[in-house]
Design an enzyme around this catalytic site. Structure first.
Site, PDB file in Angstrom:
ATOM      1  N   ASP A  75     -12.693  23.023  36.130  1.00  0.00           N
ATOM      2  CA  ASP A  75     -11.483  23.561  36.751  1.00  0.00           C
ATOM      3  C   ASP A  75     -11.918  24.735  37.624  1.00  0.00           C
ATOM      4  O   ASP A  75     -13.054  25.219  37.553  1.00  0.00           O
ATOM      5  CB  ASP A  75     -10.460  23.961  35.678  1.00  0.00           C
ATOM      6  CG  ASP A  75      -9.028  23.970  36.218  1.00  0.00           C
ATOM      7  OD1 ASP A  75      -8.853  23.898  37.459  1.00  0.00           O
ATOM      8  OD2 ASP A  75      -8.091  24.072  35.416  1.00  0.00           O
ATOM      9  N   ASP A 110      -5.786  24.989  43.462  1.00  0.00           N
ATOM     10  CA  ASP A 110      -4.361  24.709  43.620  1.00  0.00           C
ATOM     11  C   ASP A 110      -3.536  25.843  43.019  1.00  0.00           C
ATOM     12  O   ASP A 110      -4.040  26.612  42.199  1.00  0.00           O
ATOM     13  CB  ASP A 110      -4.005  23.391  42.914  1.00  0.00           C
ATOM     14  CG  ASP A 110      -4.376  23.418  41.442  1.00  0.00           C
ATOM     15  OD1 ASP A 110      -5.587  23.429  41.138  1.00  0.00           O
ATOM     16  OD2 ASP A 110      -3.467  23.453  40.596  1.00  0.00           O
ATOM     17  N   ALA A 177       0.503  22.230  36.158  1.00  0.00           N
ATOM     18  CA  ALA A 177       1.586  23.165  35.818  1.00  0.00           C
ATOM     19  C   ALA A 177       2.614  22.599  34.848  1.00  0.00           C
ATOM     20  O   ALA A 177       3.805  22.900  34.934  1.00  0.00           O
ATOM     21  CB  ALA A 177       2.267  23.670  37.092  1.00  0.00           C
ATOM     22  N   CYS A 260      -5.015  13.860   6.539  1.00  0.00           N
ATOM     23  CA  CYS A 260      -5.570  12.604   7.046  1.00  0.00           C
ATOM     24  C   CYS A 260      -6.806  12.191   6.265  1.00  0.00           C
ATOM     25  O   CYS A 260      -7.078  12.729   5.190  1.00  0.00           O
ATOM     26  CB  CYS A 260      -5.816  12.683   8.548  1.00  0.00           C
ATOM     27  SG  CYS A 260      -7.411  13.329   9.069  1.00  0.00           S
ATOM     28  N   CYS A 262     -10.000  12.041   7.630  1.00  0.00           N
ATOM     29  CA  CYS A 262     -11.236  12.397   8.328  1.00  0.00           C
ATOM     30  C   CYS A 262     -12.211  13.046   7.345  1.00  0.00           C
ATOM     31  O   CYS A 262     -11.872  13.309   6.194  1.00  0.00           O
ATOM     32  CB  CYS A 262     -10.940  13.325   9.502  1.00  0.00           C
ATOM     33  SG  CYS A 262     -10.667  15.044   9.054  1.00  0.00           S
ATOM     34  N   CYS A 265     -10.829  16.287   5.892  1.00  0.00           N
ATOM     35  CA  CYS A 265      -9.696  16.121   4.979  1.00  0.00           C
ATOM     36  C   CYS A 265     -10.082  15.443   3.666  1.00  0.00           C
ATOM     37  O   CYS A 265      -9.403  15.619   2.662  1.00  0.00           O
ATOM     38  CB  CYS A 265      -8.573  15.345   5.658  1.00  0.00           C
ATOM     39  SG  CYS A 265      -7.779  16.289   6.977  1.00  0.00           S
TER      40      CYS A 265
HETATM   41  N1  GUN Z   1      -4.794  23.755  33.913  1.00  0.00           N
HETATM   42  C1  GUN Z   1      -3.547  23.621  33.410  1.00  0.00           C
HETATM   43  N2  GUN Z   1      -2.648  23.488  34.422  1.00  0.00           N
HETATM   44  C2  GUN Z   1      -3.342  23.536  35.574  1.00  0.00           C
HETATM   45  C3  GUN Z   1      -2.967  23.423  36.957  1.00  0.00           C
HETATM   46  O1  GUN Z   1      -1.812  23.268  37.324  1.00  0.00           O
HETATM   47  N3  GUN Z   1      -3.983  23.485  37.871  1.00  0.00           N
HETATM   48  C4  GUN Z   1      -5.297  23.649  37.495  1.00  0.00           C
HETATM   49  N4  GUN Z   1      -6.229  23.691  38.439  1.00  0.00           N
HETATM   50  N5  GUN Z   1      -5.662  23.754  36.210  1.00  0.00           N
HETATM   51  C5  GUN Z   1      -4.691  23.690  35.265  1.00  0.00           C
HETATM   52 ZN    ZN Z   2      -8.398  15.327   8.864  1.00  0.00          ZN
END
Ligand code: GUN
Ligand code: ZN
Length: 663
Positions: A75, A110, A177, A260, A262, A265
């Protein structure tokens, strides 16, 4: 709209739907690969801001930095931007940085516009997001790129954004978002946002629902066309002593039993965990969280293959009333979902509750039923054991007696006050239909077509399905001059008609196979197709074992075979020729270019990249005609994808050719 895919990256291929655990560069202590991660996501901005991490990433590459050999998504710092309002890196700088550290899939800067803001703000920020997307394309060399759909809670802005970036050359389309919405249980609004986005994104590219890390929402999101998820939740929840499950979250403090099976657990009790040091406990809970998250992804992939993803969604959405809201909101998108719904599936349609009435299969059926021949009179029968057409003969005829005894089906009435009540009583004009939940009215001739015979619903009705079927009956009977209806249906569906007694023994039921095959063809290929295919002298061959229609011949020549599993026709070359002559271009056509023509004629399967035109109404798993640009019939086969997907994909098979032929 859920699909199984393969995302190809420089560090290997990933099966989708996939979950990408969020790795904190520098802090990570859990080996997520061990728990099933094939792809991970981390944050390039955190690396960029830390001199030590930055130096290491630039020198050794990001795969070495976070110690993960598979595909890595990064990101851009947009999230920090949304939290702190400002960050000190430009879009171009962060793109170049991601390229330089060897990220597989990078992200431009963004602007994650929050939900419920003023429209002007959403529009203004969207313009910047779009500019930065273009700039990222210019700046990248070999880096694969995310382009995030923004537009706040305005579906039209989401649609506009998706369409604009969808036409550009990005590899992955995240939907951004939505974190504030998920945190506040606004799942209903997430549905509107995701559907507005996905409807306008190219089907060939994966979509990533950013920040959706709780397994509770995976099935719903996949059913809306999302392919990728990221989870920081597995560790964030663990820090708070919270255990994730596909149907909700447990607090460790409330647990008497581990939830669960796993390895965590089964090895520890809640008391064991509670008495541990924070660090150790957190790590174990994070492992549990990863385990259930990946298990849910596997379950979803299986459900897609089985064709019952929406049944899983219906189960999951009963975990929280606001998820149920989201499920109910899907009703507004049934038409779009139907386009992506395969015509035939491996599993039966199971009714799990009133929301099942919104499934695409029912919408499709009700919008196609008018394709079959129209008669004057109709007899509405109560439901009985499926397949109806086979069992009605057992019900009506006493052993050894050949005259059907309709009185066995109870009392009948004639509905008064219809358009025309003085129609002639000719048996040939009688349409017999069975009334049942959830498909409403099922003409006996087509009752073995999927999923009319392959469905189950509870015998005790709920109010919604009662009203649903009642409405279908009220509309359907408008097509007839005379309507005979079973007394039990009047009671079962609270019908309010003016009635008069009717002696059911006046009727003669006839079961004419030659009629039946035309009905099936009309339903499958369109009105008139039955006559075009089977208008000649036909010979019907039935299975000796099941008594079902198997093959239809014209003399020695096979026209079509009725597939037992879903009750639809698979054509022969002769059948394909007749259908081709009857259906006007581009109906049922997949048009291939001249390169593909010889392969098609040899019966080889058709790859999407050779398709130059297509009937836009073609769905997956449909019988189709393969033609060249001059509409010469080259072959016929079964579509693997729908028309939108075939048009957009540049790789993979589009049609499994059954037979080609020099014609
Ligand atoms: N991580 C969670 N939401 C967003 C988003 O709207 N844009 C970006 N780039 N990373 C995110
Ligand atoms: Zn578990």
């Amino acid at each position: 709209m859920g699909r199984i895919g393969i995302l190809k990256t420089p560090h290997g291929n990933v099966k989708t739907p996939a979950l990408m655990p969020v790795i904190h560069p520098g802090k990570q202590t859990i080996d997520v690969k061990k728990y099933g991660a094939d792809i991970v996501i981390t944050n390039s901005y955190i690396i960029y801001k830390n001199e030590e991490l930055k130096k290491k990433a630039l020198e050794e590459g990001i795969h070495s930095l976070i110690n993960f050999e598979g595909p890595i998504v990064t990101d851009s710092g947009s999230f920090q931007l949304s939290v702190y309002g400002d960050i000190d890196v430009t879009n171009k700088e962060i793109i170049e940085f991601q390229e330089n550290i060897g990220t597989d899939i990078g992200t431009s800067l963004d602007i994650p516009t929050p939900p419920y803001v003023k429209r002007e703000r959403a529009e203004k920020e969207l313009e910047i997001t779009l500019e930065r997307a273009k700039e990222a394309l210019d700046a990248r060399k070999n880096l694969m790129l995310n382009s995030v759909v923004q537009g706040s809670t305005f579906p039209d802005l989401r649609a506009k954004c998706a369409e604009a970036i969808g036409q550009m050359d990005f590899e992955v389309y995240p939907i951004g978002a939505v974190v504030p919405l998920l945190e506040n249980y606004k799942y209903k609004d997430v549905v509107d946002i995701v559907m507005a986005s996905v409807a306008n994104l190219p089907p060939s590219r994966p979509r990533h629902l950013m920040g959706a890390g709780h397994p509770m929402v995976f099935a719903l999101a996949v059913a809306m066309g999302c392919d990728l998820f990221d989870s920081a939740a597995y560790i964030l929840y663990a820090q708070d002593d919270r255990l994730m499950m596909p149907n909700g979250t447990y607090k460790l403090q409330d647990l008497l039993e581990m939830p669960c099976s796993c390895e965590v657990c089964t090895k520890y009790t809640p008391n064991d965990l509670r008495s541990m040091k924070k660090e150790q406990r957190m790590k174990l809970i994070a492992q549990h969280n990863l385990h259930v998250s990946f298990a849910e992804i596997r379950k979803i992939r299986q459900a897609i293959v089985d064709g019952n993803l929406l049944e899983l969604v219906e189960q999951r959405c009963r975990a929280h009333p606001y998820l149920l809201d989201a499920l109910r909101n899907l009703k507004n998108y049934t038409e779009l979902m139907e386009e992506y719904d395969p015509e035939y599936k491996n599993s039966a349609f199971f009714y799990t509750g009133p929301e099942s009435l919104n499934r695409p299969e029912i919408f499709r059926y009700l919008s196609r039923i008018s394709r079959i021949p129209q008669k004057n009179r109709v007899l509405l029968l109560p439901s009985f054991k499926k397949p109806y057409s086979k069992n009605i003969q057992n019900i009506l005829t006493n052993f050894g007696r050949d005259k059907p005894d309709l009185e066995k089906l109870g009392n009948f009435y004639r509905i008064k006050g219809l358009k025309s009540e003085n129609s002639s009583h000719i048996d040939e004009q009688l349409q017999v239909v069975v009334v049942d939940v959830p498909f409403g009215v099922i003409p006996l001739e087509i009752d073995e077509i999927y999923p009319l015979a392959q469905n189950e619903s509870p015998s005790l009705l709920d109010g919604d399905s009662k009203i649903f079927v009642k409405n279908i009956i009220n509309e359907y009977i408008n097509n007839f001059n005379e309507v005979i209806i079973s007394e039990s249906l009047i009671k079962k569906f609270d019908l309010d008609f003016e009635l008069e007694n009717f002696n059911i023994n006046e009727l003669r039921l006839q079961f004419d196979d030659k009629e039946k095959i035309k009905y099936i063809a009309d339903y499958q290929f369109g009105t008139g197709a039955g006559k075009a295919l089977f208008g000649t002298n036909v010979d019907i061959v039935k299975s000796r074992k099941t008594g079902k229609i198997r093959h239809v011949y014209d003399g020695e020549d096979l026209i079509a075979t009725l597939r037992a599993s879903d009750g639809i026709f698979v054509l022969s070359m002769l059948g394909a020729e007749r259908l081709h002559e009857f259906l006007e271009y581009p109906k049922s056509r997949v048009v291939v270019n001249s390169d593909a023509e010889p392969f098609a004629r040899e019966g080889k399967s058709i790859f999407a990249k050779f398709v130059i035109d297509i009937d836009i109404n073609i769905r997956a798993n449909e019988e189709v005609l393969i033609v060249n640009e001059n509409d010469d019939l080259l072959a016929f086969g079964k579509s693997i994808l729908n028309a939108h997907e075939i048009k957009d994909l540049k790789t993979g098979q589009a049609v499994k050719t059954r037979k080609g032929g020099k014609l």
